[in-house]
Write a protein that holds these residues in place. Structure first.
Motif, PDB file in Angstrom:
ATOM      1  N   LEU A 168       0.843  -1.193   0.000  1.00  0.00           N
ATOM      2  CA  LEU A 168       0.000   0.000   0.000  1.00  0.00           C
ATOM      3  C   LEU A 168       0.875   1.239   0.000  1.00  0.00           C
ATOM      4  CD1 LEU A 168      -3.121   0.760   0.383  1.00  0.00           C
ATOM      5  CD2 LEU A 168      -2.492   1.201   2.761  1.00  0.00           C
ATOM      6  N   LEU A 169       0.599   2.163  -0.921  1.00  0.00           N
ATOM      7  CA  LEU A 169       1.359   3.401  -1.032  1.00  0.00           C
ATOM      8  C   LEU A 169       0.404   4.582  -1.023  1.00  0.00           C
ATOM      9  CD1 LEU A 169       2.568   1.173  -3.356  1.00  0.00           C
ATOM     10  CD2 LEU A 169       4.432   2.806  -3.254  1.00  0.00           C
ATOM     11  N   ASP A 170       0.913   5.742  -0.562  1.00  0.00           N
ATOM     12  CA  ASP A 170       0.105   6.947  -0.647  1.00  0.00           C
ATOM     13  C   ASP A 170       0.250   7.559  -2.034  1.00  0.00           C
ATOM     14  OD1 ASP A 170       2.536   8.325  -0.685  1.00  0.00           O
ATOM     15  OD2 ASP A 170       2.427   8.902   1.419  1.00  0.00           O
ATOM     16  N   GLU A 171      -0.401   8.692  -2.230  1.00  0.00           N
ATOM     17  CA  GLU A 171      -0.388   9.323  -3.552  1.00  0.00           C
ATOM     18  C   GLU A 171       0.989   9.828  -3.962  1.00  0.00           C
ATOM     19  OE1 GLU A 171      -4.023  10.299  -5.558  1.00  0.00           O
ATOM     20  OE2 GLU A 171      -3.110   8.338  -5.201  1.00  0.00           O
ATOM     21  N   ASP A 172       1.905   9.937  -2.992  1.00  0.00           N
ATOM     22  CA  ASP A 172       3.282  10.342  -3.303  1.00  0.00           C
ATOM     23  C   ASP A 172       4.194   9.136  -3.497  1.00  0.00           C
ATOM     24  OD1 ASP A 172       2.699  13.096  -3.100  1.00  0.00           O
ATOM     25  OD2 ASP A 172       2.854  12.984  -0.916  1.00  0.00           O
ATOM     26  N   ASN A 173       3.583   7.962  -3.645  1.00  0.00           N
ATOM     27  CA  ASN A 173       4.321   6.713  -3.853  1.00  0.00           C
ATOM     28  C   ASN A 173       5.196   6.326  -2.664  1.00  0.00           C
ATOM     29  OD1 ASN A 173       3.570   5.639  -6.473  1.00  0.00           O
ATOM     30  ND2 ASN A 173       4.514   7.464  -7.334  1.00  0.00           N
ATOM     31  N   LYS A 174       4.830   6.785  -1.477  1.00  0.00           N
ATOM     32  CA  LYS A 174       5.535   6.385  -0.261  1.00  0.00           C
ATOM     33  C   LYS A 174       4.834   5.157   0.319  1.00  0.00           C
ATOM     34  CE  LYS A 174       6.931   9.579   2.477  1.00  0.00           C
ATOM     35  NZ  LYS A 174       6.954  10.714   3.471  1.00  0.00           N
ATOM     36  N   VAL A 175       5.614   4.136   0.663  1.00  0.00           N
ATOM     37  CA  VAL A 175       5.042   2.901   1.174  1.00  0.00           C
ATOM     38  C   VAL A 175       4.433   3.148   2.554  1.00  0.00           C
ATOM     39  CG1 VAL A 175       5.496   0.534   1.903  1.00  0.00           C
ATOM     40  CG2 VAL A 175       6.626   1.447  -0.139  1.00  0.00           C
ATOM     41  N   VAL A 176       3.142   2.820   2.691  1.00  0.00           N
ATOM     42  CA  VAL A 176       2.423   2.957   3.958  1.00  0.00           C
ATOM     43  C   VAL A 176       2.373   1.610   4.675  1.00  0.00           C
ATOM     44  CG1 VAL A 176       0.228   3.587   5.038  1.00  0.00           C
ATOM     45  CG2 VAL A 176       1.027   4.839   3.017  1.00  0.00           C
ATOM     46  N   VAL A 177       2.097   0.562   3.926  1.00  0.00           N
ATOM     47  CA  VAL A 177       2.072  -0.805   4.457  1.00  0.00           C
ATOM     48  C   VAL A 177       2.836  -1.685   3.475  1.00  0.00           C
ATOM     49  CG1 VAL A 177       0.661  -2.760   5.195  1.00  0.00           C
ATOM     50  CG2 VAL A 177      -0.172  -0.428   5.546  1.00  0.00           C
ATOM     51  N   SER A 178       3.766  -2.484   3.988  1.00  0.00           N
ATOM     52  CA  SER A 178       4.547  -3.365   3.113  1.00  0.00           C
ATOM     53  C   SER A 178       3.684  -4.497   2.570  1.00  0.00           C
ATOM     54  CB  SER A 178       5.740  -3.926   3.883  1.00  0.00           C
ATOM     55  OG  SER A 178       6.645  -4.558   2.987  1.00  0.00           O
ATOM     56  N   TYR A 179       4.312  -5.410   1.848  1.00  0.00           N
ATOM     57  CA  TYR A 179       3.575  -6.457   1.142  1.00  0.00           C
ATOM     58  C   TYR A 179       2.680  -7.273   2.067  1.00  0.00           C
ATOM     59  CZ  TYR A 179       6.346  -5.700  -3.094  1.00  0.00           C
ATOM     60  OH  TYR A 179       6.908  -5.164  -4.220  1.00  0.00           O
ATOM     61  N   ASN A 180       1.413  -7.422   1.637  1.00  0.00           N
ATOM     62  CA  ASN A 180       0.444  -8.266   2.319  1.00  0.00           C
ATOM     63  C   ASN A 180      -0.273  -9.121   1.280  1.00  0.00           C
ATOM     64  OD1 ASN A 180      -0.442  -7.906   5.425  1.00  0.00           O
ATOM     65  ND2 ASN A 180       0.603  -6.062   4.704  1.00  0.00           N
ATOM     66  N   LEU A 181      -0.916 -10.172   1.767  1.00  0.00           N
ATOM     67  CA  LEU A 181      -1.583 -11.119   0.870  1.00  0.00           C
ATOM     68  C   LEU A 181      -2.993 -10.654   0.528  1.00  0.00           C
ATOM     69  CD1 LEU A 181      -1.282 -13.889  -0.550  1.00  0.00           C
ATOM     70  CD2 LEU A 181      -2.316 -14.910   1.502  1.00  0.00           C
ATOM     71  N   PHE A 182      -3.320 -10.692  -0.753  1.00  0.00           N
ATOM     72  CA  PHE A 182      -4.656 -10.395  -1.265  1.00  0.00           C
ATOM     73  C   PHE A 182      -5.090 -11.553  -2.159  1.00  0.00           C
ATOM     74  CE2 PHE A 182      -2.855  -6.414  -0.094  1.00  0.00           C
ATOM     75  CZ  PHE A 182      -3.891  -5.545   0.215  1.00  0.00           C
ATOM     76  N   THR A 183      -6.397 -11.714  -2.329  1.00  0.00           N
ATOM     77  CA  THR A 183      -6.922 -12.795  -3.177  1.00  0.00           C
ATOM     78  C   THR A 183      -7.974 -12.243  -4.116  1.00  0.00           C
ATOM     79  OG1 THR A 183      -6.598 -14.404  -1.387  1.00  0.00           O
ATOM     80  CG2 THR A 183      -8.035 -15.064  -3.199  1.00  0.00           C
ATOM     81  N   THR A 184      -7.939 -12.690  -5.367  1.00  0.00           N
ATOM     82  CA  THR A 184      -9.021 -12.417  -6.310  1.00  0.00           C
ATOM     83  C   THR A 184      -9.586 -13.753  -6.762  1.00  0.00           C
ATOM     84  OG1 THR A 184      -7.361 -12.279  -8.102  1.00  0.00           O
ATOM     85  CG2 THR A 184      -8.132 -10.207  -7.150  1.00  0.00           C
ATOM     86  N   SER A 185     -10.923 -13.844  -6.819  1.00  0.00           N
ATOM     87  CA  SER A 185     -11.551 -15.111  -7.210  1.00  0.00           C
ATOM     88  C   SER A 185     -12.916 -14.860  -7.822  1.00  0.00           C
ATOM     89  CB  SER A 185     -11.684 -16.040  -5.996  1.00  0.00           C
ATOM     90  OG  SER A 185     -12.619 -15.525  -5.075  1.00  0.00           O
TER      91      SER A 185
END
Length: 215
Positions: A43-60
């Motif tokens: 997750l990044l803000d509009e200035d491309n600064k990382v707010v939350v590092s990599y987390n798992l997401f699913t699409t199905s």
């Protein structure tokens, strides 16, 4: 000699599989299979600064199993499961105020500590009531994971709409506990609103199954 050869082959195979964290759960064979899977997104803000590092997401796919809609499941960041509108040919997706199946109402403030009557508190819902996603897209074979494996990438903008309830300390409730007066505050809801959080950028790559690529 045969025993030595077979033994060597066994340990070679064991070594080859030892770096693999396991196959990605199969979500293929559905109407949305080109877009379905597990993803590590940051997750990044509009200035491309990382707010939350990599987390798992699913699409199905949804229960209807049609090519024009799918589920987007955010396991930890926002805590949301919402439905997307999909263009299966362009590999794009979007949603507008899509209801969150994991929505949790704001919690009424606790009766303690005791505060002055008339005190106000605003409480946000733990998870968004709705989710809006724009500019969602999957780019095939466009990402080089840490394991040097080429995999798909995903990019999108996301906004969560949270319910904000306002409560006021309206009265005291006094009970006798172990022979002593025990005072707690009674809170009355005086207003409610919806507050957006975002838009944020989510971007990352499709899960490969290799240990080097896990987060």
């Amino acid at each position: 000699m045969k025993k030595l050869i077979y033994g060597g082959l066994f340990f070679l195979a064991l070594g080859l599989f030892s770096c693999d964290a396991g196959d990605e759960p199969s979500i293929g064979g559905t109407a949305t299979q080109k877009l379905s899977g597990e993803w590590f997104l940051q997750l990044l803000d509009e200035d491309n600064k990382v707010v939350v590092s990599y987390n798992l997401f699913t699409t199905s796919n949804t229960a209807a199993n049609v090519a024009t809609e799918m589920w987007f499941i955010d396991h930890d960041v926002f805590g949301a499961q919402s439905k997307l509108t999909v263009d299966p040919n362009a590999l794009t997706f979007t949603s507008t105020n899509s209801p969150n199946l994991d929505y949790a109402e704001p919690v009424v403030p606790a009766g303690k500590p005791v505060v002055k009557l008339g005190t106000s508190k605003k409480v946000l819902s733990a998870t968004p009531q709705t989710v809006t996603i724009t500019d969602g897209k999957v780019l095939k074979d466009s990402f080089i994971a840490p394991s040097k494996t080429r995999t798909d990438s995903m990019y999108l903008h996301i906004t969560g709409a949270y319910v904000a309830n306002t409560y006021q300390a309206s009265e005291y409730k006094i009970a006798t506990v172990a022979g002593k007066a025990d005072t707690t505050v009674v809170w009355k809801m005086t207003g409610t609103a919806v507050e957006p959080d975002g838009p944020y950028i989510l971007r990352g790559y499709r899960r490969t199954g290799f240990r080097e690529d896990e987060h």
